[in-house]
Design a protein around this motif. Structure first.
Motif, short mmCIF file in Angstrom:
data_model
loop_
_atom_site.label_atom_id
_atom_site.label_comp_id
_atom_site.label_asym_id
_atom_site.label_seq_id
_atom_site.Cartn_x
_atom_site.Cartn_y
_atom_site.Cartn_z
N LEU A 130 0.79 -1.23 0.00
CA LEU A 130 0.00 0.00 0.00
C LEU A 130 0.83 1.29 0.00
O LEU A 130 0.38 2.32 0.48
CB LEU A 130 -1.00 0.00 1.17
N LEU A 131 2.06 1.20 -0.54
CA LEU A 131 2.78 2.45 -0.79
C LEU A 131 1.97 3.25 -1.80
O LEU A 131 1.98 4.48 -1.79
CB LEU A 131 4.18 2.16 -1.37
N GLU A 132 1.31 2.52 -2.69
CA GLU A 132 0.31 3.12 -3.57
C GLU A 132 -1.03 2.55 -3.14
O GLU A 132 -1.16 1.33 -3.00
CB GLU A 132 0.54 2.71 -5.03
N ARG A 133 -2.01 3.41 -2.94
CA ARG A 133 -3.33 2.91 -2.60
C ARG A 133 -4.10 2.62 -3.88
O ARG A 133 -4.22 3.48 -4.75
CB ARG A 133 -4.09 3.95 -1.77
N ARG A 188 1.68 -3.61 10.10
CA ARG A 188 1.68 -4.73 9.15
C ARG A 188 2.87 -4.69 8.20
O ARG A 188 3.39 -5.71 7.77
CB ARG A 188 0.40 -4.68 8.31
N ARG A 189 3.27 -3.45 7.85
CA ARG A 189 4.35 -3.32 6.87
C ARG A 189 5.66 -3.92 7.38
O ARG A 189 6.53 -4.25 6.59
CB ARG A 189 4.57 -1.83 6.54
N LEU A 190 5.77 -4.05 8.69
CA LEU A 190 6.99 -4.64 9.25
C LEU A 190 7.17 -6.08 8.78
O LEU A 190 8.28 -6.60 8.74
CB LEU A 190 6.93 -4.61 10.79
N ALA A 194 11.35 4.18 1.12
CA ALA A 194 11.87 2.99 1.81
C ALA A 194 11.44 3.02 3.28
O ALA A 194 11.01 2.01 3.84
CB ALA A 194 13.39 2.95 1.70
N ALA A 195 11.52 4.21 3.89
CA ALA A 195 11.12 4.33 5.30
C ALA A 195 9.63 4.04 5.44
O ALA A 195 9.20 3.37 6.38
CB ALA A 195 11.45 5.72 5.82
N GLU A 196 8.84 4.54 4.48
CA GLU A 196 7.40 4.27 4.52
C GLU A 196 7.14 2.76 4.43
O GLU A 196 6.30 2.23 5.13
CB GLU A 196 6.69 4.98 3.36
N SER A 197 7.92 2.09 3.57
CA SER A 197 7.71 0.65 3.40
C SER A 197 8.06 -0.11 4.67
O SER A 197 7.65 -1.24 4.86
CB SER A 197 8.53 0.12 2.22
N MET A 198 8.86 0.52 5.54
CA MET A 198 9.22 -0.14 6.81
C MET A 198 8.25 0.25 7.92
O MET A 198 8.48 -0.05 9.09
CB MET A 198 10.63 0.26 7.22
N GLY A 199 7.19 0.95 7.56
CA GLY A 199 6.18 1.28 8.55
C GLY A 199 6.47 2.54 9.34
O GLY A 199 5.90 2.74 10.42
N ALA A 200 7.34 3.41 8.83
CA ALA A 200 7.63 4.65 9.56
C ALA A 200 6.43 5.59 9.48
O ALA A 200 5.81 5.72 8.43
CB ALA A 200 8.86 5.33 8.96
#
Lengths: 257, 221
Positions: A53-56, A80-82, B125-131
């Motif tokens: 969901l980096l892009e919605r 969840r992204r973790l 990248a930070a967003e993808s790690m849930g920041a």
């Protein structure tokens, strides 16, 4: 374990609307190394970025382990992204942080205490074989080393899925090979499901067990790589699998004459 | 010549003190208010992390309007406001108000530009790690642009050292005012030259310290 249903994404551009992804559905099973291949602008990166969901997506749903990510609150989504690691074509390392600080980053985000972070960072650097570079800054590393730091960083929070956005496209052939071998090892050793977007046929042939071919925002063909008798149906798949870029080029030159 | 300078030396020291006072407060306000403002501008830019195009147009407009004011006019125009804030419209403290008001949008703009130089891929990248947004601001944006921020502080110090010379107009004093009063009005060229050399030295020190800090903070190359 990952199920994408009817995903669509449209961008507003200066020249009007651009539909990058058109009602795509996709199933990825646990332990897959799933390839998504296509030319530039086919919508494959957008599709990948919709998985975390980096892009919605404008429409459709994204189920990971049975949970619909599109229905989660922002806070739940971030959590969840973790469990969804991601690596990038241009590595995207923090340039003012050392290698170990980069790997530590997602753990800081997750609120892991310092002592635990230190231990996990050491483990991850050990896995990617960069323990000796722990205190180096990214600028001092080669492309292959940077990507390995990227992988170590993605592994830090022990994700069960690794999303790879053109992970080898900025690397030379030898480095590509070693990174691919490494991804394969991760898949076998830790059971990490890998989804890999690429325009390089070599990547698909080397490690993927399944592949979807994308063109103009659609999946035009799905192929199980274990089935050695398959015959590519779509034109683009034929082109990709023939691996005859050279021949194609000559033909074009001949035509031009 | 030396005699002349020795004679006014105590006044030079006082003037330097006034300049120092004006600079420190102006810079502190510029950094404390301008940094969040510049960061906000970056965040609400269309297509950025918290895209808010209308609010962006509004704040962007205000920033531009204040930046367009010639400093001398701003100094006079906001006298009532200055009086409200510090209780007087003359003296060194009174000059700090217009200086700070003009430094805030200037610094905010520099910060916005600096943040725009941060690789969008790293933010992603930070967003993808849930920041979350707060973590992205502190751990990615400010960390990645720390050399640029140091550079922005250097630029703003040098340009506001120059702005502060106008302070004499409302009795604010400072080294620039001293140069004008002795060197220019009294035709004491030697004192003017000495003062200008002093200012050049101050600028050199600011710039060299700035450059050194930028180099130390930057690990990009």
């Amino acid at each position: 374990m990952i199920s994408l249903k009817n995903l669509s994404k449209t961008y507003a551009t200066k020249d009007g609307e651009l539909q990058a992804v058109k009602s795509v559905s996709l199933e990825v099973a646990k332990g897959d190394i799933y390839g998504i291949i296509g030319f530039s602008g086919a919508g494959k990166s957008t599709l990948l970025r919709m998985i975390n969901l980096l892009e919605r997506p404008d429409t459709g749903s994204v189920h990971v382990d049975g949970v619909d990510l599109t229905s989660l609150s922002k806070k739940e989504l971030l959590k969840r992204r973790l469990s969804l690691g991601m690596i990038f074509q241009h590595f995207n390392l923090l340039s003012n942080r050392t290698v170990s600080q980069n790997v530590s980053f997602p753990l800081e985000i997750a609120g892991v205490p310092k002592a635990k972070r230190k231990k996990r960072v050491a483990e991850c650097l050990e896995i990617v074989g960069l323990s000796d570079k722990a205190n180096a800054y990214p600028v001092k590393l080669s492309g292959g080393q940077k990507q390995r730091v990227g992988i170590a960083r993605a592994l830090a929070t022990q994700p069960n899925v690794l999303l790879c956005d053109e992970p080898t496209s900025a690397l030379d052939p030898q480095t590509t090979e070693s990174i691919l071998a490494f991804l394969k090892e991760l898949n076998e050793k830790f059971g990490i499901t890998i989804i890999i977007v690429t325009h390089e046929m070599e990547v698909i042939k080397t490690i993927c067990n399944k592949v979807s071919v994308m063109e103009n925002g659609h999946i035009v063909e799905r192929i199980n790589m274990r089935d050695s008798t398959f015959v590519p149906q779509s034109k683009i798949a034929q082109f990709l699998f023939r691996n005859e870029i050279e021949f194609q080029g000559k033909e074009e030159i001949a035509n031009a004459r | 010549m030396l005699d002349n300078i020795i004679a006014v030396w105590p006044e030079i020291v006082t003037s330097l003190g006034q300049t120092f006072y004006m600079m420190v407060i102006t810079l502190a306000v510029a950094v404390l208010v301008g940094t969040p403002l510049g960061t906000l501008l970056y965040l609400i830019r269309p297509g950025s992390i918290i895209s808010a195009p209308r609010l962006y147009v509004a704040i962007d407009g205000i920033v531009n309007v204040i930046r367009s004011f010639p400093f001398l006019i701003l100094l006079i125009a906001i006298i009532p406001f200055t009086r409200l804030i510090v209780g007087t419209a003359i003296g060194t403290t009174a000059v700090v108000v217009p200086l700070a008001i003009s430094a805030i949008p200037e610094f905010a703009r520099l910060i916005e530009q600096t943040l725009l130089d941060v690789n969008r891929g790293i933010v992603e990248a930070a967003e993808s790690m849930g920041a979350n947004t707060r973590q992205i601001i502190w751990k990615v944006l400010f960390s990645e642009s720390r050399a640029g921020i140091a550079n922005a502080i250097t630029i703003i110090s040098v340009s506001f050292l120059s702005f502060s010379t106008v302070a004499g107009l409302v009795g604010g004093g400072g080294i620039g005012d001293f140069a004008i009063r002795y060197g220019y009005y009294r035709y004491q060229t030697d004192i003017m030259i000495a003062t200008v050399i002093l200012i050049v030295i101050i600028v050199q020190i600011l710039q060299t310290t700035g450059n050194f800090t930028v180099r130390r903070l930057n690990k990009k190359n």
